[in-house]
Design a protein around this motif. Structure first.
Motif, short mmCIF file in Angstrom:
data_model
loop_
_atom_site.label_atom_id
_atom_site.label_comp_id
_atom_site.label_asym_id
_atom_site.label_seq_id
_atom_site.Cartn_x
_atom_site.Cartn_y
_atom_site.Cartn_z
N UNK A 97 0.82 -1.22 0.00
CA UNK A 97 0.00 0.00 0.00
C UNK A 97 0.85 1.27 0.00
N UNK A 98 2.15 1.16 0.32
CA UNK A 98 3.03 2.33 0.27
C UNK A 98 3.80 2.44 -1.04
N UNK A 99 3.70 1.46 -1.90
CA UNK A 99 4.46 1.46 -3.15
C UNK A 99 3.69 2.23 -4.22
N UNK A 100 4.35 3.20 -4.84
CA UNK A 100 3.75 3.99 -5.92
C UNK A 100 4.34 3.65 -7.28
N UNK A 101 5.30 2.76 -7.31
CA UNK A 101 5.87 2.34 -8.58
C UNK A 101 7.38 2.19 -8.50
N UNK A 102 7.93 1.57 -9.53
CA UNK A 102 9.37 1.38 -9.66
C UNK A 102 9.77 2.02 -10.98
N UNK A 103 10.67 3.00 -10.92
CA UNK A 103 11.01 3.80 -12.09
C UNK A 103 12.51 4.01 -12.19
N UNK A 104 12.94 4.41 -13.38
CA UNK A 104 14.29 4.91 -13.59
C UNK A 104 14.21 6.42 -13.70
N UNK A 105 15.00 7.12 -12.92
CA UNK A 105 15.12 8.56 -13.08
C UNK A 105 15.98 8.80 -14.33
N UNK A 106 15.91 9.98 -14.89
CA UNK A 106 16.65 10.30 -16.12
C UNK A 106 18.14 10.05 -15.91
N UNK A 107 18.74 9.20 -16.73
CA UNK A 107 20.16 8.85 -16.69
C UNK A 107 20.62 8.28 -15.35
N UNK A 108 19.74 7.68 -14.60
CA UNK A 108 20.11 7.09 -13.30
C UNK A 108 20.77 5.73 -13.52
N UNK A 109 21.74 5.39 -12.67
CA UNK A 109 22.40 4.08 -12.81
C UNK A 109 21.54 2.92 -12.30
N UNK A 110 20.58 3.20 -11.43
CA UNK A 110 19.70 2.16 -10.91
C UNK A 110 18.30 2.70 -10.72
N UNK A 111 17.37 1.78 -10.51
CA UNK A 111 15.96 2.13 -10.37
C UNK A 111 15.69 2.73 -9.00
N UNK A 112 14.49 3.27 -8.85
CA UNK A 112 14.07 3.78 -7.54
C UNK A 112 12.63 3.41 -7.30
N UNK A 113 12.35 3.05 -6.08
CA UNK A 113 11.01 2.66 -5.66
C UNK A 113 10.33 3.89 -5.09
N UNK A 114 9.26 4.31 -5.76
CA UNK A 114 8.55 5.52 -5.35
C UNK A 114 7.63 5.20 -4.18
N UNK A 115 7.64 6.09 -3.18
CA UNK A 115 6.82 5.98 -1.98
C UNK A 115 5.92 7.20 -1.88
N UNK A 116 4.98 7.21 -0.94
CA UNK A 116 4.13 8.40 -0.77
C UNK A 116 4.93 9.63 -0.37
N UNK A 117 4.37 10.79 -0.61
CA UNK A 117 4.92 12.09 -0.21
C UNK A 117 6.28 12.37 -0.83
N UNK A 118 6.45 12.01 -2.09
CA UNK A 118 7.66 12.28 -2.86
C UNK A 118 8.92 11.65 -2.27
N UNK A 119 8.77 10.57 -1.54
CA UNK A 119 9.93 9.84 -1.04
C UNK A 119 10.24 8.72 -2.01
N UNK A 120 11.47 8.23 -1.95
CA UNK A 120 11.85 7.09 -2.77
C UNK A 120 12.97 6.32 -2.09
N UNK A 121 13.13 5.08 -2.49
CA UNK A 121 14.21 4.22 -2.02
C UNK A 121 15.01 3.80 -3.25
N UNK A 122 16.31 4.06 -3.28
CA UNK A 122 17.10 3.58 -4.41
C UNK A 122 17.13 2.05 -4.41
N UNK A 123 17.03 1.47 -5.59
CA UNK A 123 17.06 0.01 -5.73
C UNK A 123 18.31 -0.33 -6.55
N UNK A 124 19.42 -0.54 -5.86
CA UNK A 124 20.70 -0.79 -6.50
C UNK A 124 20.70 -2.15 -7.21
#
Length: 167
Positions: A97-124
């Motif tokens: 319920x806290x997951x908003x998606x898994x995305x690549x930021x522009x030119x990022x080396x790894x993905x990031x897991x989007x969370x509520x309130x504009x937070x994210x967790x890098x997914x190395x």
């Protein structure tokens, strides 16, 4: 990528980074072994190195190689319980319920897991340099997200509090 024995539907590790890190740790360790062996045969340089110095250099090589090998730990696991992200040291379990998606930021080396309130967790664990394996991991994750995540996630109001939260 599927780990049915542990209850996780998806488990991803970075492929290329693991190989480079293991090779780098082996080189660091081999250099320390070489230096430890050669040091005592130094001749008359004025420095008196003993067996304890050789052992210390080997211990430093083991410690540095171990620290380098920590970079083989990144992992992403997803299943009915949520999403577990382990980067170098700590693992974090995030409910669906806290997951908003898994995305690549522009030119990022790894993905990031989007969370509520504009937070994210890098997914190395999902790295762009892994190419097709990273794309496959993203597709598999999105299938699991469609299956396990509640539709639309947890709705929130403008002040960030959950809708219907204890007036």
């Amino acid at each position: 990528m599927t780990d049915t024995g542990t209850g996780w539907d998806l488990e991803v590790h970075p492929a290329k980074m693991r190989r480079w890190v293991i090779a780098g740790a082996a080189v660091v360790f081999a250099l320390h072994v070489f230096v430890a062996l050669v040091l005592r045969a130094g001749g008359d340089t004025g420095v008196h190195l003993r067996l304890a110095d050789q052992i210390a250099i080997l211990v430093i090589g083991v410690a540095l190689s171990g620290a380098i090998l920590l970079f083989t730990r990144p992992r992403l696991r997803a299943g009915a319980d949520g999403v577990a992200v382990r980067n170098v040291v700590a693992e974090r379990l995030i409910p669906w319920q806290d997951v908003r998606g898994l995305y690549y930021d522009h030119d990022a080396p790894w993905a990031r897991l989007e969370l509520p309130f504009d937070e994210y967790v890098p997914v190395v664990a999902i790295q762009s340099r892994d190419g097709e394996a990273a794309v496959d991991a993203l597709e598999r994750f999105r299938q699991l997200e469609a299956r396990y995540a509640p539709a639309g996630g947890t709705p929130t109001t403008d002040d960030g509090s959950g809708v219907g939260g204890g007036d």
